[in-house]
Motif scaffolding. Sequence first.
Motif, PDB file in Angstrom:
ATOM      1  N   VAL A 164     -13.006  -6.564   2.172  1.00  0.00           N
ATOM      2  CA  VAL A 164     -11.720  -5.870   2.161  1.00  0.00           C
ATOM      3  C   VAL A 164     -11.847  -4.525   2.865  1.00  0.00           C
ATOM      4  N   LEU A 165     -12.953  -3.823   2.628  1.00  0.00           N
ATOM      5  CA  LEU A 165     -13.183  -2.532   3.277  1.00  0.00           C
ATOM      6  C   LEU A 165     -13.237  -2.685   4.792  1.00  0.00           C
ATOM      7  N   GLN A 166     -13.907  -3.725   5.266  1.00  0.00           N
ATOM      8  CA  GLN A 166     -13.992  -3.972   6.706  1.00  0.00           C
ATOM      9  C   GLN A 166     -12.608  -4.226   7.303  1.00  0.00           C
ATOM     10  N   GLY A 171      -7.375  -1.425  10.139  1.00  0.00           N
ATOM     11  CA  GLY A 171      -5.947  -1.140  10.062  1.00  0.00           C
ATOM     12  C   GLY A 171      -5.108  -2.294   9.551  1.00  0.00           C
ATOM     13  N   MET A 172      -5.743  -3.293   8.947  1.00  0.00           N
ATOM     14  CA  MET A 172      -5.003  -4.450   8.453  1.00  0.00           C
ATOM     15  C   MET A 172      -4.263  -4.100   7.164  1.00  0.00           C
ATOM     16  N   THR A 174      -2.112  -5.313   3.516  1.00  0.00           N
ATOM     17  CA  THR A 174      -2.478  -6.163   2.385  1.00  0.00           C
ATOM     18  C   THR A 174      -2.227  -7.646   2.681  1.00  0.00           C
ATOM     19  N   LYS A 175      -1.086  -7.952   3.261  1.00  0.00           N
ATOM     20  CA  LYS A 175      -0.751  -9.347   3.559  1.00  0.00           C
ATOM     21  C   LYS A 175      -1.737  -9.931   4.567  1.00  0.00           C
ATOM     22  N   GLU A 176      -2.059  -9.174   5.612  1.00  0.00           N
ATOM     23  CA  GLU A 176      -2.994  -9.654   6.638  1.00  0.00           C
ATOM     24  C   GLU A 176      -4.384  -9.881   6.049  1.00  0.00           C
ATOM     25  N   ILE A 177      -4.819  -8.970   5.179  1.00  0.00           N
ATOM     26  CA  ILE A 177      -6.136  -9.122   4.547  1.00  0.00           C
ATOM     27  C   ILE A 177      -6.157 -10.358   3.662  1.00  0.00           C
ATOM     28  N   ALA A 178      -5.079 -10.546   2.893  1.00  0.00           N
ATOM     29  CA  ALA A 178      -5.003 -11.709   2.003  1.00  0.00           C
ATOM     30  C   ALA A 178      -5.093 -13.004   2.797  1.00  0.00           C
ATOM     31  N   GLU A 179      -4.387 -13.070   3.921  1.00  0.00           N
ATOM     32  CA  GLU A 179      -4.414 -14.275   4.749  1.00  0.00           C
ATOM     33  C   GLU A 179      -5.774 -14.477   5.398  1.00  0.00           C
TER      34      GLU A 179
END
Length: 221
Positions: A164-166, A171-172, A174-179
Amino acid sequence: MPLTDDVYRILALDDHPVVLEGLTHLLSSLPDTTCQGFTNIGTLTDTLYSNGEYDLLILDLELPNADGFEVIKDVRKRLGQIAILIYTMHEEPWLLAKLARLDIQGVVSKNRPTSDLVDAVNTIRQGGTSFSEAFLEQLKQVQTKNDVLKSSPPFTLPEGEMKVLQCLSKGMNTKEIAEALYLSENTVGTYRHRLMVRFGVHNVVQLLAAARKYLEDRQTI
């Protein structure tokens, strides 16, 4: 435009009427978006605090008869959920250092094309943040000896938090990280909260800066 729950409501403050007119016209042309412009801080806050149903405040720090930093603090205290985007021509180190301590969602320079402002608004609307590379790089140069970037914590992060830190460092949102990580948005939010606690930071600006410093330090070990 009839207002619905899908309309993104923006308030913008700038003491230059020509700049404000161009800004409100540009942003009101975006899909499902309204933008009201103000040149007077009193009129803006009266509107903001009497209604409160706004999604984004775009603010210039250089205001007549008001301290932009104090305005940010007051808005955040009274309306915790509204996003705040700073639109300024000033990029002095002392200013960046003060901004890093405030809970804001983005900084856009007036010296950049207006497309940068539109991109920032769209990113924040999707739940992300928009801080330019120049802002983050300059920020690293102005941290004080007591600040979060003086030295990275020595701990090793669990795998989930590291991923998640990476993503955050890129600049991602929350939605982009989740996907990208095949996680729920709630899980990403939990990881983000843990990271803020671990790094001892209080807002997303500090977390982004700390994330980049931590990852850079890990590469040199």
